[in-house]
Write an enzyme that holds these catalytic residues in place. Structure first.
Site, mmCIF file in Angstrom:
data_model
loop_
_atom_site.group_PDB
_atom_site.id
_atom_site.type_symbol
_atom_site.label_atom_id
_atom_site.label_comp_id
_atom_site.label_asym_id
_atom_site.label_seq_id
_atom_site.Cartn_x
_atom_site.Cartn_y
_atom_site.Cartn_z
ATOM 1 C CE1 TYR A 156 -9.222 -3.922 7.160
ATOM 2 C CE2 TYR A 156 -8.690 -5.062 5.119
ATOM 3 C CZ TYR A 156 -9.103 -5.101 6.437
ATOM 4 O OH TYR A 156 -9.394 -6.306 7.028
ATOM 5 C CG ASP A 160 -2.109 -0.965 1.001
ATOM 6 O OD1 ASP A 160 -2.444 -1.243 -0.158
ATOM 7 O OD2 ASP A 160 -2.665 -1.460 1.996
#
Length: 780
Positions: free
Chosen positions: A500, A416
């Site tokens: 998320y 990420d």
């Protein structure tokens, strides 16, 4: 950098980046002439650094002129400068850097194809930072510079700031790194000049830079307009493409076809049930069985296959998380207002990006990749003055591997930070803030894909928090008690990466501790099941809906400087394990255990894992500073809950994530060794690039400018209670003083006002101290 007052909150600019990144492979394209004054310090081995420190420092301080040699007087700046070498790039500086690079394009076609992935501050050498903190910026600290015979002449100004740009050319599929010197930059509102100079440009071969939000939006539109995809959705009962959500994911590297010669994305597909409901949780209906591969350079679908008709899960009545009636529920009615009031204002002081709180001080930075960066952490320790602890703290990477071997979940291995950017996905905390009380906000400036400047307002939050009891003791003989409440200073930001959310926090405590914490929340990444099907690789959430097991790993990079001036190589790391004494003459009662220390002498020795059975921890010590007992001063890294990858060693994503194999890595500081998986993990075909390659040099750590890389993770076996939105999970670690102070640094924290009033009232009511209870007298 501009600062704006807004009632009880202050807003300031915040956007920085780390510099000196190395390319995986590159060819020099062009280089401008070097500046007249060489501010750089030549690289040296760990052994050389210690002996050459004073000479290196001298290279950033101009020698005294012959006319002043007789006086031997240090020339001090008449006034402080306004832009610190570590301050994030301003919006104007980003604009100048982009314009300079675009103007340097060889042809109109090259200029038109430029897409700007990242524009960040090229952080200066540590010795330049020392010079700035010594003579240019308050609180002025001349002690940061080495003493030399004859005195030193201080230059009239610091070296020009530099920007580092990662540029992707959409027409040639070429990635390049540019260094631009920001010669003269003034705000346009002041009618100033904008000038930059290209110092170098390098083409980086065989890489793909991170994806951009503009590309994600274009990819979604391309997929939703693709006729075979529209037909496949009709087979699943969906005619309205406005219901469809396309989340592009980087392909990673699983086969030769994923090589970075093409810029690729493999989207995940989801579908809402109501197109006119913006609050609906669209992740509650994953679409499976459709294989899509998109060429992100040309924005075309290059592979499509409707492999398996998996019915869409029925609409889950519990899928939404919006307030009250909007989700078909009722909110609690017995929650009373809780207010955090600081009538005298906060205890912290902020000057630009420089923060002081009680005895702590540090600088706030921000990069598109890492998000929040903490620079120059130090503690003011009475007569010992300002004592450095760390030069730079940040979260440099995170990896989320999934444990379901079925398609598409086996490909879900997101990097990420390296593939997307934690800072680039940061929220404006105007839209819902987790901070309470008196808040200081910092803004963040970024470049967008086409080179424009965008600002995320209120991106970083700085505030104080009550944290329960700091310490307490009651004398059972006299009944007298002393208690202090703990307060901590918290610096944080929150980002969203697809489904998320991650909150990243650095907490500073009154007893000298520093805590790193990550809070995980958001929505589970789900899969669909055939009627009557179940899978052992996840948890059934609702009919036809399940959540695969997965792990979240985070990497904190800590450039430590325990009692060390910038650039000094005076730190070492020891591992501490608690051992049980063997039965015998030294353990006749069979109760003995002790702490055993082992010096980590080299990089290969310092690849270590957590061991809760031996209470394992690590201490970073200064090799030349002692406490009152003659012991070396230090800070210890105390692990929290942790894990290692559960995937097998041959798992494809481990080629790019070899750094996950151990919880702790230690390296000597080297410019360019910034990221554990290398600078460009997206579609990276090279095995073990980054940290696993750095340590192969097996450099000495016995006395070094030490960098700790701590890898910590959580294994997530989803629960029904994680749906529809996951309550926060916390994970992190602690840096605690270990022999750094001569006693508890929290003993001087004053009692609370209410506690003082209570004591005075008790004395007044009883005419003195509280009498000893009769029962206690009987016991005595």
């Amino acid at each position: 950098m501009a600062t704006t007052a807004k009632k009880a909150t202050l807003t300031s600019v915040c956007c920085a980046a780390d510099g000196g990144k190395s390319a995986a492979a590159g060819v020099r394209r062009e280089a401008a002439s070097a500046p007249a004054v060489d501010w750089s310090v030549p690289s040296a081995t760990a052994e050389d650094q210690q002996d050459k420190k004073s000479a290196a420092m001298a290279s950033v301080i101009l020698p005294e002129s012959s006319s002043n040699a007789a006086t031997k007087v240090i020339q001090v700046m008449p006034r402080a400068q306004t832009v610190h070498p570590l301050d994030p790039l301003s919006a104007a500086e980003i604009s100048v850097a982009v314009a300079t690079v675009r103007a340097a394009g060889a042809t109109p076609e090259v200029r038109d194809g430029m897409r700007f992935i990242e524009v960040v501050l090229l952080e200066p050498d540590k010795h330049v930072v020392a010079l700035a903190d010594a003579y240019f910026f308050p609180p002025f600290q001349p002690s940061l510079l080495p003493r030399t015979k004859g005195g030193l002449a201080i230059p009239s100004k610091l070296p020009p700031r530099r920007a580092r740009l990662v540029v992707y050319n959409k027409k040639s599929n070429e990635t390049s790194i540019w260094i631009v010197e920001l010669t003269e930059v003034h705000a346009t509102t002041r009618g100033g000049h904008h000038r930059g100079k290209v110092i170098s440009s390098t083409v980086v071969l065989d890489v793909q830079p991170p994806m951009d939000a503009v590309e994600y939006a274009e990819c979604e539109a391309v997929v939703k307009d693709y006729p075979p995809f529209i037909e496949a959705m009709k087979k699943r009962g969906i005619d309205d493409m406005d219901l469809v959500m396309v989340d592009p994911w980087c392909v990673g590297y699983h086969r030769e076809a994923d090589a970075p010669s093409r810029r690729l994305a493999k989207p995940l597909i989801f579908c809402r049930t109501e197109s006119d409901c913006p609050l609906e949780n669209g992740y509650a209906r994953p679409v499976e069985g459709i294989h899509v591969l998109v060429d992100m350079q040309n924005m075309v679908v290059i592979e499509f296959e409707d492999r398996k008709l998996v019915p869409l899960p029925p609409a889950d009545p519990l899928r939404n998380y919006s307030p009250g009636e909007t989700r078909g529920g009722v909110d609690r009615s017995d929650v009373k207002t809780l207010q955090i009031v600081q009538p005298e204002g906060p205890s912290f002081r902020v000057n630009g990006h420089y923060v002081e709180w009680q005895k702590w001080n540090f600088r706030v930075g921000f990069t598109p990749r890492e998000g929040l960066v903490i620079h120059s952490v130090a503690y003011v320790d009475g007569s010992r003055g300002r004592r450095p602890i760390a030069h730079r703290l940040s979260f440099v990477e995170m990896v989320v591997p999934y444990g379901d071997p079925n398609d598409p979940h086996y490909r879900k291995n997101a990097f990420d930070a390296g593939e997307d950017g934690l800072g680039r996905n940061a929220h404006s905390l105007k839209k819902g803030c987790d901070c309470l009380g008196y808040i200081k906000y910092f803004d963040a400036h970024f470049t967008n894909f086409t080179g424009g400047v965008e600002t995320t307002e209120n991106c970083v939050c700085l505030h104080e928090e009550d944290h329960g009891i700091l310490w307490k003791h009651q004398d059972w003989r006299t009944g007298l008690a002393e208690v202090r409440r703990s307060r901590r200073l918290t610096v944080s930001f929150i980002c969203t990466v697809a489904n998320y959310e991650y909150g990243f926090y650095w907490h500073f405590y009154q007893d000298g501790k520093i805590e790193a914490e990550v809070k995980l929340t958001g929505i589970l990444s789900l899969g669909s099941l055939q009627p009557g099907e179940s899978r052992k690789y996840g948890t059934m959430i609702a009919p036809g809906l399940y959540a695969p097991v997965h792990q979240h790993f985070f990497v904190a990079r800590m450039d430590m400087a325990v009692d060390s001036k910038p650039g000094e190589a005076h730190n070492q790391v020891v591992e501490v394990n608690v051992k049980v004494e063997e039965p015998g003459k030294d353990n006749v009662h069979n109760n003995a255990f002790y702490a055993e220390e082992t010096l980590l002498r080299s990089e290969l020795e310092a690849m270590r894992d957590c061991d809760p059975f031996s209470a394992r921890h690590w201490i970073i010590r200064n090799t030349r500073t002692v406490n009152r007992n003659g012991q070396l001063t230090g800070y210890k890294l105390v692990p929290g809950s942790n894990c290692l990858p559960l995937a097998g060693p041959e798992a494809k994503f481990m080629r790019r994530a070899a750094f996950l194999k151990h919880n702790l890595w230690v390296t000597p500081y080297r410019k360019g060794e910034d990221f554990p998986g290398g600078e460009f993990p997206n579609q990276n075909p090279r095995v073990g690039e980054g940290l696993a390659s750095y340590v192969k040099q097996n450099r000495s750590l016995e006395e070094a400018d030490t960098v700790l890389w701590y890898v910590f993770g959580i294994t997530h076996v989803p629960r029904l209670e994680d749906w529809p939105v996951m309550p926060v999970e916390r994970i992190g670690f602690m840096l605690q003083p270990h022999g750094f102070f001569n006693c508890s640094p929290a003993v001087d924290v004053p009692p609370n006002a209410c506690e003082t009033d209570a004591k005075e009232s008790d004395v007044k009511d009883n005419g003195g101290a509280k009498p000893i209870p009769s029962g206690l007298i009987a016991k005595l």
